[in-house]
Scaffold this motif. Structure first.
Motif, PDB file in Angstrom:
ATOM      1  N   PRO A 156       0.788  -1.242   0.000  1.00  0.00           N
ATOM      2  CA  PRO A 156       0.000   0.000   0.000  1.00  0.00           C
ATOM      3  C   PRO A 156       0.819   1.290   0.000  1.00  0.00           C
ATOM      4  CG  PRO A 156      -0.796  -1.514   1.687  1.00  0.00           C
ATOM      5  CD  PRO A 156       0.463  -2.101   1.119  1.00  0.00           C
ATOM      6  N   LYS A 157       2.004   1.289   0.582  1.00  0.00           N
ATOM      7  CA  LYS A 157       2.811   2.508   0.654  1.00  0.00           C
ATOM      8  C   LYS A 157       3.638   2.761  -0.602  1.00  0.00           C
ATOM      9  CE  LYS A 157       3.215   2.611   5.661  1.00  0.00           C
ATOM     10  NZ  LYS A 157       4.140   2.668   6.795  1.00  0.00           N
ATOM     11  N   CYS A 158       3.787   1.755  -1.449  1.00  0.00           N
ATOM     12  CA  CYS A 158       4.622   1.868  -2.640  1.00  0.00           C
ATOM     13  C   CYS A 158       3.923   2.681  -3.730  1.00  0.00           C
ATOM     14  CB  CYS A 158       4.963   0.481  -3.175  1.00  0.00           C
ATOM     15  SG  CYS A 158       6.050   0.528  -4.610  1.00  0.00           S
ATOM     16  N   LYS A 159       4.625   3.714  -4.204  1.00  0.00           N
ATOM     17  CA  LYS A 159       4.088   4.571  -5.266  1.00  0.00           C
ATOM     18  C   LYS A 159       4.868   4.424  -6.573  1.00  0.00           C
ATOM     19  CE  LYS A 159       1.309   7.387  -2.668  1.00  0.00           C
ATOM     20  NZ  LYS A 159       0.661   6.451  -1.809  1.00  0.00           N
ATOM     21  N   SER A 160       6.115   3.940  -6.491  1.00  0.00           N
ATOM     22  CA  SER A 160       6.948   3.762  -7.679  1.00  0.00           C
ATOM     23  C   SER A 160       8.075   2.783  -7.366  1.00  0.00           C
ATOM     24  CB  SER A 160       7.506   5.102  -8.152  1.00  0.00           C
ATOM     25  OG  SER A 160       8.303   5.684  -7.143  1.00  0.00           O
ATOM     26  N   ILE A 161       8.773   2.351  -8.416  1.00  0.00           N
ATOM     27  CA  ILE A 161       9.849   1.370  -8.246  1.00  0.00           C
ATOM     28  C   ILE A 161      11.075   1.748  -9.070  1.00  0.00           C
ATOM     29  CG2 ILE A 161       8.298  -0.574  -7.810  1.00  0.00           C
ATOM     30  CD1 ILE A 161       9.056  -1.444 -10.786  1.00  0.00           C
ATOM     31  N   THR A 162      12.179   1.149  -8.708  1.00  0.00           N
ATOM     32  CA  THR A 162      13.341   1.052  -9.588  1.00  0.00           C
ATOM     33  C   THR A 162      13.728  -0.418  -9.637  1.00  0.00           C
ATOM     34  OG1 THR A 162      14.171   3.277  -9.102  1.00  0.00           O
ATOM     35  CG2 THR A 162      15.746   1.691  -9.959  1.00  0.00           C
ATOM     36  N   PHE A 163      13.856  -0.948 -10.856  1.00  0.00           N
ATOM     37  CA  PHE A 163      14.273  -2.332 -11.058  1.00  0.00           C
ATOM     38  C   PHE A 163      15.689  -2.328 -11.628  1.00  0.00           C
ATOM     39  CE2 PHE A 163      14.666  -6.131 -13.785  1.00  0.00           C
ATOM     40  CZ  PHE A 163      14.502  -7.097 -12.813  1.00  0.00           C
ATOM     41  N   TYR A 164      16.558  -3.143 -11.035  1.00  0.00           N
ATOM     42  CA  TYR A 164      17.965  -3.193 -11.406  1.00  0.00           C
ATOM     43  C   TYR A 164      18.271  -4.463 -12.198  1.00  0.00           C
ATOM     44  CZ  TYR A 164      18.214   0.442  -7.894  1.00  0.00           C
ATOM     45  OH  TYR A 164      18.001   1.595  -7.186  1.00  0.00           O
ATOM     46  N   PRO A 165      19.275  -4.434 -13.066  1.00  0.00           N
ATOM     47  CA  PRO A 165      19.597  -5.590 -13.911  1.00  0.00           C
ATOM     48  C   PRO A 165      19.929  -6.863 -13.133  1.00  0.00           C
ATOM     49  CG  PRO A 165      20.933  -3.678 -14.545  1.00  0.00           C
ATOM     50  CD  PRO A 165      20.144  -3.297 -13.338  1.00  0.00           C
ATOM     51  N   ASP A 166      20.380  -6.722 -11.884  1.00  0.00           N
ATOM     52  CA  ASP A 166      20.719  -7.903 -11.075  1.00  0.00           C
ATOM     53  C   ASP A 166      19.510  -8.499 -10.371  1.00  0.00           C
ATOM     54  OD1 ASP A 166      20.192  -6.036  -9.085  1.00  0.00           O
ATOM     55  OD2 ASP A 166      22.077  -6.352  -8.018  1.00  0.00           O
ATOM     56  N   GLY A 167      18.296  -7.985 -10.670  1.00  0.00           N
ATOM     57  CA  GLY A 167      17.076  -8.488 -10.043  1.00  0.00           C
ATOM     58  C   GLY A 167      16.669  -7.707  -8.808  1.00  0.00           C
ATOM     59  N   GLY A 168      17.389  -6.649  -8.498  1.00  0.00           N
ATOM     60  CA  GLY A 168      17.025  -5.814  -7.355  1.00  0.00           C
ATOM     61  C   GLY A 168      15.786  -4.989  -7.647  1.00  0.00           C
ATOM     62  N   CYS A 169      14.989  -4.787  -6.632  1.00  0.00           N
ATOM     63  CA  CYS A 169      13.737  -4.039  -6.763  1.00  0.00           C
ATOM     64  C   CYS A 169      13.607  -3.097  -5.567  1.00  0.00           C
ATOM     65  CB  CYS A 169      12.565  -5.016  -6.796  1.00  0.00           C
ATOM     66  SG  CYS A 169      10.937  -4.235  -6.852  1.00  0.00           S
ATOM     67  N   SER A 170      13.632  -1.797  -5.839  1.00  0.00           N
ATOM     68  CA  SER A 170      13.451  -0.808  -4.782  1.00  0.00           C
ATOM     69  C   SER A 170      12.057  -0.213  -4.862  1.00  0.00           C
ATOM     70  CB  SER A 170      14.475   0.325  -4.917  1.00  0.00           C
ATOM     71  OG  SER A 170      15.736  -0.088  -4.505  1.00  0.00           O
ATOM     72  N   HIS A 171      11.423  -0.078  -3.710  1.00  0.00           N
ATOM     73  CA  HIS A 171      10.122   0.584  -3.606  1.00  0.00           C
ATOM     74  C   HIS A 171      10.322   1.998  -3.082  1.00  0.00           C
ATOM     75  CE1 HIS A 171       7.477  -3.281  -3.073  1.00  0.00           C
ATOM     76  NE2 HIS A 171       8.259  -3.333  -4.133  1.00  0.00           N
ATOM     77  N   PHE A 172       9.495   2.919  -3.584  1.00  0.00           N
ATOM     78  CA  PHE A 172       9.550   4.311  -3.150  1.00  0.00           C
ATOM     79  C   PHE A 172       8.162   4.785  -2.747  1.00  0.00           C
ATOM     80  CE2 PHE A 172      13.188   3.586  -5.749  1.00  0.00           C
ATOM     81  CZ  PHE A 172      14.195   4.298  -5.123  1.00  0.00           C
ATOM     82  N   GLY A 173       8.113   5.637  -1.752  1.00  0.00           N
ATOM     83  CA  GLY A 173       6.853   6.181  -1.249  1.00  0.00           C
ATOM     84  C   GLY A 173       6.439   7.458  -1.954  1.00  0.00           C
ATOM     85  N   THR A 174       7.201   7.847  -2.971  1.00  0.00           N
ATOM     86  CA  THR A 174       6.901   9.025  -3.778  1.00  0.00           C
ATOM     87  C   THR A 174       6.753   8.598  -5.232  1.00  0.00           C
ATOM     88  OG1 THR A 174       9.280   9.412  -3.874  1.00  0.00           O
ATOM     89  CG2 THR A 174       8.031  10.698  -2.257  1.00  0.00           C
TER      90      THR A 174
END
Length: 70
Positions: free
Chosen positions: A31-49
């Motif tokens: 519910p708090k996730c508004k956007s993501i960054t996906f990295y080539p190594d399979g990393g996934c960051s969630h952002f609240g903005t």
């Protein structure tokens, strides 16, 4: 492109996922996730903005609008 935390983007979490689609789904499920960054190594960051501020990082994908994921 990645969401730029030095420009007021709010980082929430990081996890490893199988692919871009899994990263998008993990954001949709949070519910708090508004956007993501996906990295080539399979990393996934969630952002609240909405990730309006980005910077270049080779191979990384920033998804700026979670609504288009749902």
């Amino acid at each position: 492109m990645v969401c730029d935390v030095s420009q007021a983007e709010i980082w929430l979490s990081y996890t490893k996922v199988a692919d871009y689609a899994a990263c998008l789904k993990s954001c949709t499920d949070s519910p708090k996730c508004k956007s993501i960054t996906f990295y080539p190594d399979g990393g996934c960051s969630h952002f609240g903005t909405m990730c309006k501020n980005t910077k270049y990082e080779k191979g990384a994908l920033a998804k700026k609008d979670r609504k288009s994921v749902v």
